[in-house]
Design an enzyme around this catalytic site. Structure first.
Site, short mmCIF file in Angstrom:
data_model
loop_
_atom_site.label_atom_id
_atom_site.label_comp_id
_atom_site.label_asym_id
_atom_site.label_seq_id
_atom_site.Cartn_x
_atom_site.Cartn_y
_atom_site.Cartn_z
N ARG A 1 -9.90 -4.79 -2.51
CA ARG A 1 -9.29 -4.62 -3.83
C ARG A 1 -9.05 -5.96 -4.53
NH1 ARG A 1 -3.63 -2.54 -5.46
NH2 ARG A 1 -4.02 -1.70 -7.54
N HIS B 1 -10.31 -6.80 -8.30
CA HIS B 1 -9.43 -7.27 -9.36
C HIS B 1 -9.87 -8.64 -9.87
CE1 HIS B 1 -5.60 -4.60 -9.03
NE2 HIS B 1 -6.69 -3.91 -8.82
N ASN C 1 1.03 -6.86 -9.08
CA ASN C 1 1.53 -7.54 -7.89
C ASN C 1 2.35 -6.59 -7.03
OD1 ASN C 1 4.26 -7.62 -8.85
ND2 ASN C 1 4.57 -9.55 -7.78
N HIS D 1 -12.38 3.62 -2.80
CA HIS D 1 -11.18 4.36 -2.41
C HIS D 1 -11.40 5.21 -1.16
CE1 HIS D 1 -9.50 3.95 -6.78
NE2 HIS D 1 -9.45 2.83 -6.10
#
Ligand code: HEM
Ligand SMILES: *[C@@H]1O[C@H](CO)[C@@H](O)[C@H](O)[C@H]1NC(C)=O
Ligand SMILES: *[C@@H]1O[C@H](CO)[C@@H](O)[C@H](O)[C@H]1NC(C)=O
Ligand SMILES: *[C@@H]1O[C@H](CO)[C@@H](O)[C@H](O)[C@H]1NC(C)=O
Length: 351
Positions: free
Chosen positions: A72, A76, A104, A205
């Site tokens: 992930r 990002h 965060n 996912h």
């Protein structure tokens, strides 16, 4: 009666064929952008790939959840101003600073620590030659592979960016889990990623977790009608009321294995986020979901292709940017600390 010798020879031969076809699988790659190459560190840090893989293999034995967290982080990083390591900076909207934007809340600090520990390890072996953005891309690949997914090659040579990912950049490029398919398609189109990339990359996912805040829109004020009833009942058990900090797994079938079961979940109406389940409810994306649910090799092949595309978004190369000494800080030491504006965060921004 066949004699035992020929049959065991045959067995050996068959397992050799199986072994070779699994280990040297030839995947299709998108065009490699100028400045990146598969053997970028061949002379400057020839062991970088085994270093990363062996280190992570040990780490995942203790905490397999870290694989999802690292995958992930790379996603990002790439979606917000390109794969330039900006998300890793302490003080950027995604980084480990305490005063950042909503993401965060859900990017795990242990993932940032692992990248920094790899930074130290690799610098000891080769000096300051491998970028933090490349470390992050390799860590994502190894997270996929060590969780049972495809092994594939990563174009290397990214340089680390000199600017922080701002809260606005994060919010505008990372789609929310409450998004419908049209919103997702448009969000990816801004990055020149298509509908196939959307369905394929959402397969990330197949590992990891989500917090109640990321899917409670499907429970409150009323139950999303696309939820399979027993699955919904269990989600209510995990998140009995709004805004709790509980988590559940993204893929109920094989939560820690990188496989095609995420798509089986979708076909069974057991996808976790609106953004997941929507892919089975929309005629533009449903056929590919159905194909992936039935054909794992097809998914793996497309995943390698789309990940490589994503991994090359707006990369810095050549003399651009820098090779960070510390993945959490610019070499100049420049810091940006910015505060969250009150009233902007409403939980739906948790991505
Ligand atoms: C398409 C749009 C996407 C949306 C809306 C989305 C949204 C989310 C959300 C809301 C979470 C859970 C955060 C939490 O509550 O803790 C999550 C987790 C995760 N996402 Fe995505 N995501 C998307 C695409 C991707 C892509 C492209 C990848 C990688 C290829 C990815 C990999 C992951 C992983 C591995 C986790 C689990 C992280 C962990 O367990 O720490 N996602 N995503
Ligand atoms: C960011 O994370 C820290 C813990 O690491 C937490 O204390 C803080 O409230 C978070 N801030 C925001 C705005 O999410
Ligand atoms: C968290 O989830 C568990 C079940 O998964 C449930 O028993 C517990 O009550 C939940 N906690 C909160 C604070 O909602
Ligand atoms: C790396 O940078 C961060 C952020 O400035 C800092 O907190 C940390 O101590 C630094 N780590 C090392 C090993 O210098």
């Amino acid at each position: 009666m066949a004699s035992p010798v020929p049959s065991s020879v045959l067995l050996l031969l068959l397992s050799c064929i199986a072994f070779f076809s699994a280990s040297s699988q030839a995947y299709e790659y998108p065009p490699i952008v100028s400045g990146l190459s598969f053997d970028f560190y061949k002379s400057t840090c020839p062991n970088v790939e085994p270093l990363v893989r062996n280190y992570l293999a040990q780490l995942f034995k203790k905490d397999i959840g870290l694989a999802a967290a690292l995958l992930r982080v790379h996603f990002h990083d790439c979606f917000v101003q390109g794969c330039d390591g900006s998300i890793l900076l302490d003080g950027s909207a995604g980084g480990p600073s305490e005063k950042n934007a909503p993401p965060n809340l859900t990017l795990r600090p242990a993932a940032f620590k692992a990248i920094n520990d790899l930074r130290t390890l690799i610098s000891k072996a080769c000096g300051q030659v491998v970028s933090c953005s490349d470390i992050s891309a390799l860590a994502a690949r190894d997270s996929v592979f060590l969780s049972g997914g495809p092994d594939y090659r990563v174009p290397l040579g990214r340089r680390d960016g000199l600017s922080f990912a701002t809260r606005d950049a994060v919010l505008s490029f990372l789609p929310s889990p409450t998004s419908d398919v049209t919103t997702l398609i448009n969000a990816l189109a801004k990055l020149k990623l298509d509908t196939t990339d959307l369905v394929t990359l959402s397969g990330g996912h197949t590992i990891g977790i989500g917090h109640c805040t990321s899917f409670q829109n499907r429970l409150f004020p009323s139950q999303d009608s696309t939820l399979e009833p027993t699955f919904a009942k269990n989600l209510y058990r995990t998140c009995p009321v709004k805004d709790t900090t509980n988590t559940t797994v993204n893929d109920i079938r094989t939560p820690n294995t990188f496989d095609n079961k995420y798509y089986v979940d979708l076909v069974s109406k057991q996808g976790l986020f609106t953004s997941d389940q929507g892919l089975f409810g929309d005629s533009r994306t449903k056929p590919l979901v159905t194909s992936f649910a039935a054909n794992q090799p097809l998914f793996f092949g497309k995943f390698v292709y789309s990940m490589t595309k994503m991994g090359q978004l707006s990369v810095l190369t050549g003399k651009q940017g820098e090779i960070r000494k510390n993945c959490s800080a610019l070499n100049s030491g420049k810091k940006v600390l910015w505060s969250v504006v009150d009233g902007e965060g409403d939980g739906s921004e948790v991505f």
